[in-house]
Design an enzyme around this catalytic site. Structure first.
Site, PDB file in Angstrom:
ATOM      1  N   TYR A  28     -32.814  -0.885  -5.462  1.00  0.00           N
ATOM      2  CA  TYR A  28     -33.836   0.163  -5.588  1.00  0.00           C
ATOM      3  C   TYR A  28     -33.173   1.543  -5.436  1.00  0.00           C
ATOM      4  CZ  TYR A  28     -37.177  -3.671  -4.781  1.00  0.00           C
ATOM      5  OH  TYR A  28     -37.885  -4.847  -4.849  1.00  0.00           O
ATOM      6  N   GLY A  32     -46.591  -1.020  -2.219  1.00  0.00           N
ATOM      7  CA  GLY A  32     -45.733   0.129  -2.481  1.00  0.00           C
ATOM      8  C   GLY A  32     -46.472   1.435  -2.253  1.00  0.00           C
TER       9      GLY A  32
HETATM   10  N1  LIG Z   1     -38.713  -9.237  -5.224  1.00  0.00           N
HETATM   11  C1  LIG Z   1     -38.982  -8.637  -6.357  1.00  0.00           C
HETATM   12  O1  LIG Z   1     -38.478  -9.006  -7.436  1.00  0.00           O
HETATM   13  C2  LIG Z   1     -39.940  -7.487  -6.333  1.00  0.00           C
HETATM   14  C3  LIG Z   1     -40.509  -6.999  -7.532  1.00  0.00           C
HETATM   15  C4  LIG Z   1     -41.430  -5.969  -7.459  1.00  0.00           C
HETATM   16  C5  LIG Z   1     -41.772  -5.405  -6.233  1.00  0.00           C
HETATM   17  N2  LIG Z   1     -41.181  -5.877  -5.079  1.00  0.00           N
HETATM   18  C6  LIG Z   1     -41.519  -5.296  -3.749  1.00  0.00           C
HETATM   19  O2  LIG Z   1     -42.930  -5.193  -3.617  1.00  0.00           O
HETATM   20  C7  LIG Z   1     -43.296  -3.836  -3.374  1.00  0.00           C
HETATM   21  C8  LIG Z   1     -44.684  -3.554  -3.914  1.00  0.00           C
HETATM   22  O3  LIG Z   1     -44.754  -3.729  -5.299  1.00  0.00           O
HETATM   23  P1  LIG Z   1     -44.791  -2.501  -6.314  1.00  0.00           P
HETATM   24  O4  LIG Z   1     -44.284  -1.283  -5.635  1.00  0.00           O
HETATM   25  O5  LIG Z   1     -44.161  -2.995  -7.566  1.00  0.00           O
HETATM   26  O6  LIG Z   1     -46.307  -2.368  -6.715  1.00  0.00           O
HETATM   27  P2  LIG Z   1     -47.718  -2.088  -5.998  1.00  0.00           P
HETATM   28  O7  LIG Z   1     -47.618  -2.192  -4.541  1.00  0.00           O
HETATM   29  O8  LIG Z   1     -48.669  -2.959  -6.713  1.00  0.00           O
HETATM   30  O9  LIG Z   1     -47.965  -0.559  -6.454  1.00  0.00           O
HETATM   31  C9  LIG Z   1     -47.300   0.482  -5.803  1.00  0.00           C
HETATM   32  C10 LIG Z   1     -47.460   1.797  -6.552  1.00  0.00           C
HETATM   33  O10 LIG Z   1     -48.824   2.117  -6.776  1.00  0.00           O
HETATM   34  C11 LIG Z   1     -49.016   3.533  -6.627  1.00  0.00           C
HETATM   35  N3  LIG Z   1     -49.950   3.675  -5.479  1.00  0.00           N
HETATM   36  C12 LIG Z   1     -49.806   3.179  -4.240  1.00  0.00           C
HETATM   37  N4  LIG Z   1     -50.868   3.462  -3.455  1.00  0.00           N
HETATM   38  C13 LIG Z   1     -51.718   4.162  -4.219  1.00  0.00           C
HETATM   39  C14 LIG Z   1     -52.976   4.746  -3.979  1.00  0.00           C
HETATM   40  N5  LIG Z   1     -53.569   4.645  -2.792  1.00  0.00           N
HETATM   41  N6  LIG Z   1     -53.591   5.403  -4.988  1.00  0.00           N
HETATM   42  C15 LIG Z   1     -53.002   5.499  -6.199  1.00  0.00           C
HETATM   43  N7  LIG Z   1     -51.790   4.977  -6.493  1.00  0.00           N
HETATM   44  C16 LIG Z   1     -51.145   4.312  -5.510  1.00  0.00           C
HETATM   45  C17 LIG Z   1     -47.644   4.138  -6.354  1.00  0.00           C
HETATM   46  O11 LIG Z   1     -46.996   4.518  -7.575  1.00  0.00           O
HETATM   47  P3  LIG Z   1     -47.376   5.836  -8.435  1.00  0.00           P
HETATM   48  O12 LIG Z   1     -47.906   6.847  -7.488  1.00  0.00           O
HETATM   49  O13 LIG Z   1     -46.104   6.192  -9.088  1.00  0.00           O
HETATM   50  O14 LIG Z   1     -48.397   5.346  -9.449  1.00  0.00           O
HETATM   51  C18 LIG Z   1     -46.886   2.966  -5.767  1.00  0.00           C
HETATM   52  O15 LIG Z   1     -45.497   3.064  -5.921  1.00  0.00           O
HETATM   53  C19 LIG Z   1     -42.133  -3.035  -4.007  1.00  0.00           C
HETATM   54  O16 LIG Z   1     -42.093  -1.697  -3.543  1.00  0.00           O
HETATM   55  C20 LIG Z   1     -40.967  -3.880  -3.565  1.00  0.00           C
HETATM   56  O17 LIG Z   1     -40.671  -3.642  -2.193  1.00  0.00           O
HETATM   57  C21 LIG Z   1     -40.298  -6.914  -5.126  1.00  0.00           C
END
Ligand SMILES: NC(=O)c1ccc[n+]([C@@H]2O[C@H](COP(=O)([O-])OP(=O)(O)OC[C@H]3O[C@@H](n4cnc5c(N)ncnc54)[C@H](OP(=O)(O)O)[C@@H]3O)[C@@H](O)[C@H]2O)c1
Length: 318
Positions: free
Chosen positions: A60, A284
């Site tokens: 990351y 996230g």
């Molecule tokens: N192991 C793996 O292969 C893998 C793959 C993916 C993720 N992960 C882990 O899982 C975590 C979570 O998944 P993710 O970050 O992909 O997706 P998520 O949690 O579904 O979405 C996070 C994103 O949504 C937006 N957001 C968050 N809270 C919000 C709110 N209250 N209102 C509006 N927008 C909001 C932000 O981006 P914006 O503001 O830019 O829209 C944020 O970065 C990652 O950070 C990582 O640690 C692991």
């Protein structure tokens, strides 16, 4: 914040963990520019809200997410549980390279400890099981890191049940990390049952489908995003025709949350947590306000009526 036990580890995780992919900043799969100041404030605020664990990975931001977490940890008296990963390196163009070889894992573990500024990683996870024929080699190397006192427990991301069974022959699998959201229910086929029956923790990623399930996305909003945001470049959920279908689903979800005084983001996270096999959702956030809005989902336990309403919406748009 409610807590659940992570498999047989004895670790008690808050049901909402902080995801730090986006705060790594630009790289091949980055989310556009990110200010470290915002990232650190987000981490500190998450801990204030009762989030006692953070998920990250070396890839990351090509080491940057771990470095920023390291800076935040220095400011915290009570250190949160730290989960990081191995198996993805990067080249000069900041593009990912899969590598599960033994020596590379040893090197990665030391580098993560340095960047995070900690003596031991609580949960060390294989990021992708690629190449498949090397997963046992990587797992054995990760187990040696446990024996050396550098890691407490092992986890595996993006693995099938068959791959978990292969890893279990080498060293216990404490947790798995699959994707899980209303828009991606593949884990419901086999994985959740297997983990529930075998006392393996499940920490689910992208519960809000990378922000789609927050209610803020529209065609206009897409135009305001950074052109190097990987969601625009290579994620079909953010491209036609899937994008429009996803937005139609979110519009239906908005009607449900309006009745309960909640947000779509909270609904998305609480929906993942409705399954008892799920230990926690990794949520996230890039700004303190975002995690403040989503964290309360950890304490929203909703009834079967909402689950059925959501099932009907998803069936309608399949
Ligand atoms: N192991 C793996 O292969 C893998 C793959 C993916 C993720 N992960 C882990 O899982 C975590 C979570 O998944 P993710 O970050 O992909 O997706 P998520 O949690 O579904 O979405 C996070 C994103 O949504 C937006 N957001 C968050 N809270 C919000 C709110 N209250 N209102 C509006 N927008 C909001 C932000 O981006 P914006 O503001 O830019 O829209 C944020 O970065 C990652 O950070 C990582 O640690 C692991």
């Amino acid at each position: 914040m409610r807590k659940r036990k992570l498999g047989e580890s004895g670790l008690e995780l808050a049901v909402v963990g902080l995801g730090t992919w986006a705060i790594g900043g630009p790289w091949q799969y980055g989310w556009g520019p990110q200010e470290d100041k915002d990232s650190i404030e987000t981490i500190l605020h998450a801990v204030e809200l009762g989030i006692n664990w953070i998920d990250t990975a070396p890839i990351y931001g090509c080491g940057h997410s771990e470095e920023v977490i390291g800076q935040a940890l220095k400011q915290l008296r009570q250190k949160p549980i730290v989960a990081t990963k191995c198996g993805l390196l990067w080249n000069k163009k900041r593009e990912k390279i899969n590598n599960l070889t033994r020596d590379s894992i040893f090197r990665e573990c030391n580098e993560s400890l340095d960047r995070l500024g900690i003596d031991r990683i609580d949960l060390y996870q294989m990021h992708w099981p690629i190449p498949d024929e090397q997963i046992e080699q990587a797992w054995d190397a990760m187990a040696r890191c446990v024996e050396a006192g550098k890691v407490r427990f092992l986890g595996a991301c993006n693995v099938s049940v068959e791959q978990i069974q292969r890893l279990q022959k080498v060293w216990p699998v404490t947790a798995v990390q699959p994707p899980y959201s209303m828009l991606d229910r593949a884990v419901e086929n086999q994985l959740l049952d297997y983990c529930g029956q075998n006392h393996i923790g499940v920490v689910c990623y992208s519960p809000m489908q990378k922000g789609l399930l927050t209610g803020k996305f529209t065609v206009e909003y897409l135009k305001t995003m950074s052109p190097d945001d990987h969601r625009l470049l290579c994620d079909k959920d953010f491209q036609s025709p899937r994008f429009e279908k996803n937005i139609a689903i979110v519009n239906e979800l908005k009607k449900i949350v309006a009745e309960h005084g909640k947000t779509v983001a909270q609904l998305a996270v609480a929906w993942v947590l409705r399954r008892p096999e799920v230990t926690a959702a990794i949520v996230g956030a890039r700004k303190p306000k975002q995690i403040e809005q989503t964290a309360p989902a950890g304490d929203w336990v909703f009834d079967e009526k909402i689950v059925k309403q959501i099932d009907a919406i998803i069936r309608q748009y399949k």
